[in-house]
Write a protein that holds these residues in place. Structure first.
Motif, PDB file in Angstrom:
ATOM      1  N   LEU A 153       2.005  -4.432  -0.648  1.00 48.11           N
ATOM      2  CA  LEU A 153       1.317  -3.704  -1.716  1.00 48.11           C
ATOM      3  C   LEU A 153       2.286  -3.436  -2.874  1.00 48.11           C
ATOM      4  O   LEU A 153       1.968  -3.687  -4.044  1.00 48.11           O
ATOM      5  N   LYS A 157       2.079  -4.854  -6.686  1.00 48.72           N
ATOM      6  CA  LYS A 157       2.028  -3.934  -7.838  1.00 48.72           C
ATOM      7  C   LYS A 157       3.139  -4.247  -8.821  1.00 48.72           C
ATOM      8  O   LYS A 157       2.941  -4.227 -10.032  1.00 48.72           O
ATOM      9  N   THR A 183      -6.537  -2.604  -1.512  1.00 48.03           N
ATOM     10  CA  THR A 183      -6.315  -1.463  -0.621  1.00 48.03           C
ATOM     11  C   THR A 183      -5.315  -0.491  -1.239  1.00 48.03           C
ATOM     12  O   THR A 183      -4.423  -0.886  -1.983  1.00 48.03           O
ATOM     13  N   SER A 184      -5.475   0.756  -0.862  1.00 43.80           N
ATOM     14  CA  SER A 184      -4.497   1.768  -1.254  1.00 43.80           C
ATOM     15  C   SER A 184      -3.583   2.020  -0.057  1.00 43.80           C
ATOM     16  O   SER A 184      -3.880   1.599   1.062  1.00 43.80           O
ATOM     17  N   LYS A 186      -3.229   4.736   1.398  1.00 49.54           N
ATOM     18  CA  LYS A 186      -3.984   5.569   2.345  1.00 49.54           C
ATOM     19  C   LYS A 186      -4.851   4.683   3.242  1.00 49.54           C
ATOM     20  O   LYS A 186      -4.891   4.857   4.464  1.00 49.54           O
ATOM     21  N   GLU A 187      -5.524   3.719   2.628  1.00 46.51           N
ATOM     22  CA  GLU A 187      -6.380   2.821   3.420  1.00 46.51           C
ATOM     23  C   GLU A 187      -5.566   2.000   4.410  1.00 46.51           C
ATOM     24  O   GLU A 187      -6.002   1.741   5.531  1.00 46.51           O
TER      25      GLU A 187
END
Ligand SMILES: Nc1ncnc2c1ncn2[C@@H]1O[C@H](COP(=O)(O)OP(=O)(O)O)[C@@H](O)[C@H]1O
Ligand SMILES: [Mg+2]
Length: 319
Positions: A153, A157, A183-184, A186-187
């Motif tokens: 992730l 980014k 997705t974050s 958290k997810e």
């Protein structure tokens, strides 16, 4: 959530759990003795002329072998014959002194291949469980998958950031697309936890998700170590005497789980002293002695009609 409280753990645990520490690149030098032959595209793992020496001691002596998808290979042999070293070379926990290891067609001895990425798809289970004792069961199982997903992730980014900056200077037609980020963080954590709970439920240990490994029996710990490896969605599982450290009454539950995985089609290489298990589950048995695979074949042949003198001698002692 901090990911850095793993410093005191053995290096091999950190390495196996998918890139907690960047593994040092193998200091492998190609020699004339080992020309790179084309790998067999049908093999999941292929070793060519694999040799490992510790000083003057040659522990693996020019082994060439292929393991196909779906095979369950049991490795047997006397203590000190090189079984663990062989297994550890398959995922580069040991750097081969000579020879090559291919995994899904990637040469793991090639410096350009990211060994951490490759190793993620090879689950490893040790005799001594090697769970993180300072984390609860759930954290043990989710640690590596969360770490990897967060890493990806962040990487995406970062790439998008540079693409956006670049796009400021590009004409409308030439703007580059961004990597979609679905997705974050958290997810990612929630998904990993849900997956871990599913796996724990499967082995009947969902109620232990929040306890620490030290409160569990050896059999439970080893089953959790297996689940932890499975959480990475491996292509192959490598087991190094997974039941040797267990009290006899706990051996069954661990072998049962391994057998279930085998029945589901998981490719596996398992170093074991459980000859009954090898006979029942393995599709191929390899007998190692003195750093070589001295004899191998289907279990019926190896146990029923052993050819090699040393194998016969070994079997007479363990059966
Ligand atoms: N890190 C090491 N340094 C030196 N010698 C080692 C090391 N690891 C293994 N050996 C030696 O290599 C030989 C094979 O070990 P190993 O692969 O653990 O055998 P096995 O698992 O069949 O019992 C043994 O003689 C052992 O002492
Ligand atoms: Mg061993």
């Amino acid at each position: 959530m901090k990911e850095d409280n793993t410093q005191s753990l053995p290096e091999e645990v950190l390495k196996t759990d998918a890139g907690q520490v960047p593994a040092k690149k193998p200091k492998f030098v190609k020699t004339e003795k080992t020309p790179v032959e084309p790998f067999d595209p049908e093999a999941l793992i292929e070793v060519q002329h694999l040799t490992k020496s510790f000083g003057a001691l040659t522990v693996l002596d020019d082994i060439s072998e292929k393991i196909k998808p779906g095979e369950k290979v049991a490795v047997i042999g006397p203590s000190g014959s090189g079984k663990s070293t062989f297994l550890r070379c398959l995922n580069m926990l040991e750097d081969p002194t000579d020879g090559y290891v291919f995994f899904e067609g990637n040469n793991l001895c090639d410096l350009r291949v990211d060994i951490n990425v490759q190793r993620r798809r090879m689950g490893m289970v040790f005799q001594q469980f090697n769970l993180f004792n300072n984390m609860n069961v759930l954290k043990n199982v989710t640690l590596a998958p969360v770490h990897i997903a967060l890493q990806d992730l962040r990487k995406n980014k970062r790439r998008n950031f540079f693409t956006k900056v670049g796009n400021l200077f590009r004409g409308f037609e030439k703007k580059k697309p961004l990597i979609p980020i679905e997705t974050s963080a958290k997810e990612i954590r929630e998904d990993a936890a849900a997956n871990a709970m599913r796996l724990l439920e499967r082995i009947g240990l969902a109620d232990k998700a929040n306890v620490y490994p030290s409160t569990l029996s050896g059999g439970q710990r080893q089953r959790i170590a297996i689940v932890r490896a499975l959480a990475m969605n491996p292509k192959v599982m490598l087991f190094d005497e997974p039941t040797s450290a267990l009290d006899p009454e706990m051996v069954g539950e661990v072998l049962e789980l391994i057998k279930e995985l085998a029945d589901e089609g998981m490719t596996m290489v398992i170093v074991t002293h459980e000859m009954g298990f090898a006979r029942e589950v393995a599709t191929r048995v390899m007998f190692m002695d003195g750093g070589k695979i001295v004899e191998q074949g289907p279990p019926e042949a190896i146990f029923g009609a052993p050819q090699n003198e040393r194998l016969r001698d070994f079997l007479s002692k363990v059966l």
